[in-house]
Design a protein around this motif. Structure first.
Motif, PDB file in Angstrom:
ATOM      1  N   ASP A  94       0.834  -1.196   0.000  1.00 39.18           N
ATOM      2  CA  ASP A  94       0.000   0.000   0.000  1.00 39.18           C
ATOM      3  C   ASP A  94       0.868   1.244   0.000  1.00 39.18           C
ATOM      4  O   ASP A  94       1.849   1.333   0.712  1.00 39.18           O
ATOM      5  CB  ASP A  94      -0.909   0.033   1.232  1.00 39.18           C
ATOM      6  CG  ASP A  94      -1.892  -1.118   1.238  1.00 39.18           C
ATOM      7  OD1 ASP A  94      -2.196  -1.631   0.151  1.00 39.18           O
ATOM      8  OD2 ASP A  94      -2.339  -1.514   2.335  1.00 39.18           O
ATOM      9  N   ASP A  95       0.470   2.227  -0.806  1.00 39.06           N
ATOM     10  CA  ASP A  95       1.167   3.498  -0.764  1.00 39.06           C
ATOM     11  C   ASP A  95       0.459   4.405   0.235  1.00 39.06           C
ATOM     12  O   ASP A  95      -0.666   4.168   0.626  1.00 39.06           O
ATOM     13  CB  ASP A  95       1.239   4.139  -2.149  1.00 39.06           C
ATOM     14  CG  ASP A  95      -0.131   4.396  -2.752  1.00 39.06           C
ATOM     15  OD1 ASP A  95      -1.146   4.287  -2.050  1.00 39.06           O
ATOM     16  OD2 ASP A  95      -0.190   4.718  -3.946  1.00 39.06           O
ATOM     17  N   LEU A  96       1.147   5.417   0.654  1.00 33.91           N
ATOM     18  CA  LEU A  96       0.585   6.377   1.589  1.00 33.91           C
ATOM     19  C   LEU A  96      -0.160   7.433   0.794  1.00 33.91           C
ATOM     20  O   LEU A  96       0.372   7.992  -0.150  1.00 33.91           O
ATOM     21  CB  LEU A  96       1.705   7.032   2.409  1.00 33.91           C
ATOM     22  CG  LEU A  96       1.291   8.138   3.359  1.00 33.91           C
ATOM     23  CD1 LEU A  96       0.474   7.555   4.507  1.00 33.91           C
ATOM     24  CD2 LEU A  96       2.518   8.840   3.908  1.00 33.91           C
ATOM     25  N   SER A  97      -1.420   7.678   1.155  1.00 28.08           N
ATOM     26  CA  SER A  97      -2.161   8.753   0.498  1.00 28.08           C
ATOM     27  C   SER A  97      -2.774   9.648   1.569  1.00 28.08           C
ATOM     28  O   SER A  97      -3.124   9.185   2.648  1.00 28.08           O
ATOM     29  CB  SER A  97      -3.242   8.205  -0.438  1.00 28.08           C
ATOM     30  OG  SER A  97      -4.237   7.537   0.282  1.00 28.08           O
ATOM     31  N   VAL A  98      -2.848  10.926   1.255  1.00 30.47           N
ATOM     32  CA  VAL A  98      -3.423  11.901   2.174  1.00 30.47           C
ATOM     33  C   VAL A  98      -4.415  12.773   1.410  1.00 30.47           C
ATOM     34  O   VAL A  98      -4.307  12.934   0.199  1.00 30.47           O
ATOM     35  CB  VAL A  98      -2.355  12.785   2.854  1.00 30.47           C
ATOM     36  CG1 VAL A  98      -1.481  11.961   3.772  1.00 30.47           C
ATOM     37  CG2 VAL A  98      -1.513  13.512   1.847  1.00 30.47           C
ATOM     38  N   GLN A  99      -5.370  13.320   2.149  1.00 26.70           N
ATOM     39  CA  GLN A  99      -6.427  14.105   1.532  1.00 26.70           C
ATOM     40  C   GLN A  99      -6.702  15.344   2.361  1.00 26.70           C
ATOM     41  O   GLN A  99      -6.555  15.343   3.585  1.00 26.70           O
ATOM     42  CB  GLN A  99      -7.703  13.255   1.444  1.00 26.70           C
ATOM     43  CG  GLN A  99      -8.863  13.933   0.765  1.00 26.70           C
ATOM     44  CD  GLN A  99     -10.072  13.023   0.697  1.00 26.70           C
ATOM     45  OE1 GLN A  99     -10.350  12.255   1.601  1.00 26.70           O
ATOM     46  NE2 GLN A  99     -10.801  13.111  -0.394  1.00 26.70           N
ATOM     47  N   VAL A 100      -7.125  16.394   1.681  1.00 26.91           N
ATOM     48  CA  VAL A 100      -7.514  17.628   2.360  1.00 26.91           C
ATOM     49  C   VAL A 100      -8.673  18.242   1.575  1.00 26.91           C
ATOM     50  O   VAL A 100      -8.757  18.103   0.352  1.00 26.91           O
ATOM     51  CB  VAL A 100      -6.324  18.615   2.490  1.00 26.91           C
ATOM     52  CG1 VAL A 100      -5.862  19.121   1.154  1.00 26.91           C
ATOM     53  CG2 VAL A 100      -6.645  19.757   3.416  1.00 26.91           C
ATOM     54  N   LYS A 101      -9.584  18.871   2.292  1.00 22.36           N
ATOM     55  CA  LYS A 101     -10.739  19.532   1.688  1.00 22.36           C
ATOM     56  C   LYS A 101     -10.433  21.026   1.616  1.00 22.36           C
ATOM     57  O   LYS A 101     -10.092  21.644   2.617  1.00 22.36           O
ATOM     58  CB  LYS A 101     -11.959  19.274   2.583  1.00 22.36           C
ATOM     59  CG  LYS A 101     -13.247  19.854   2.127  1.00 22.36           C
ATOM     60  CD  LYS A 101     -14.340  19.399   3.103  1.00 22.36           C
ATOM     61  CE  LYS A 101     -15.560  20.231   3.021  1.00 22.36           C
ATOM     62  NZ  LYS A 101     -16.578  19.792   3.990  1.00 22.36           N
ATOM     63  N   VAL A 102     -10.541  21.603   0.405  1.00 22.04           N
ATOM     64  CA  VAL A 102     -10.170  23.004   0.187  1.00 22.04           C
ATOM     65  C   VAL A 102     -11.329  23.729  -0.493  1.00 22.04           C
ATOM     66  O   VAL A 102     -11.971  23.172  -1.391  1.00 22.04           O
ATOM     67  CB  VAL A 102      -8.908  23.101  -0.708  1.00 22.04           C
ATOM     68  CG1 VAL A 102      -8.483  24.538  -0.901  1.00 22.04           C
ATOM     69  CG2 VAL A 102      -7.773  22.276  -0.150  1.00 22.04           C
TER      70      VAL A 102
END
Length: 145
Positions: A94-102
């Protein structure tokens, strides 16, 4: 102000190719309704996506094959550990993924430079601090003279 280290740092496509700004402009209006926010998600495997949602509709634009920077990110330590585990045969695929709401208006403002400064920019990096912020690093050419 001091910020948390980014979870993911992705090199953006060439500044002379303003496709990200165009995608964001199109995502902000889905049908006749306008989205207030766009979700920005990136991963250590080199993809970056922008998702706009309104009631009953969702649209997503994904850019793949982007280069990733590991030096100053939270991903750097996780990446080193994962590479060590994979070399020992017990890695996590698994790769590392990140998310943000803008807010879409703020995201469009962030990418204004793609139109006005595209010929002056050597490269740019998008950094995502999960659930907190998006940071754009724009690198100008070195001036000799």
């Amino acid at each position: 102000p001091k910020t948390s280290p980014p979870g993911v740092q992705v090199y953006l496509p060439s500044p002379s190719n303003p496709t990200i700004r165009t995608c964001i402009e199109r995502l902000k209006s889905l049908g006749r309704r306008e989205t207030d926010h766009i979700f920005v998600e990136g991963s250590t495997s080199g993809w970056l996506s922008f998702t706009g949602m309104v009631t009953g509709a969702c649209s997503k634009a994904t850019f793949e094959g982007l280069n990733v920077e590991f030096s100053d990110s939270k991903a750097s330590e996780a990446y080193r550990v994962d590479q060590l585990q994979m070399s020992q045969g017990c890695g996590n695929d698994d790769d590392l993924s990140v998310q943000v709401k803008v807010q879409n208006k703020k995201l469009l403002e962030i990418f204004k430079w793609q139109v006005s400064m595209q010929k002056w920019v050597d490269e740019s990096t998008l950094c995502i601090v999960e659930d907190e912020m998006v940071i754009i690093h724009v690198i100008l050419p070195r001036f000799n003279g």
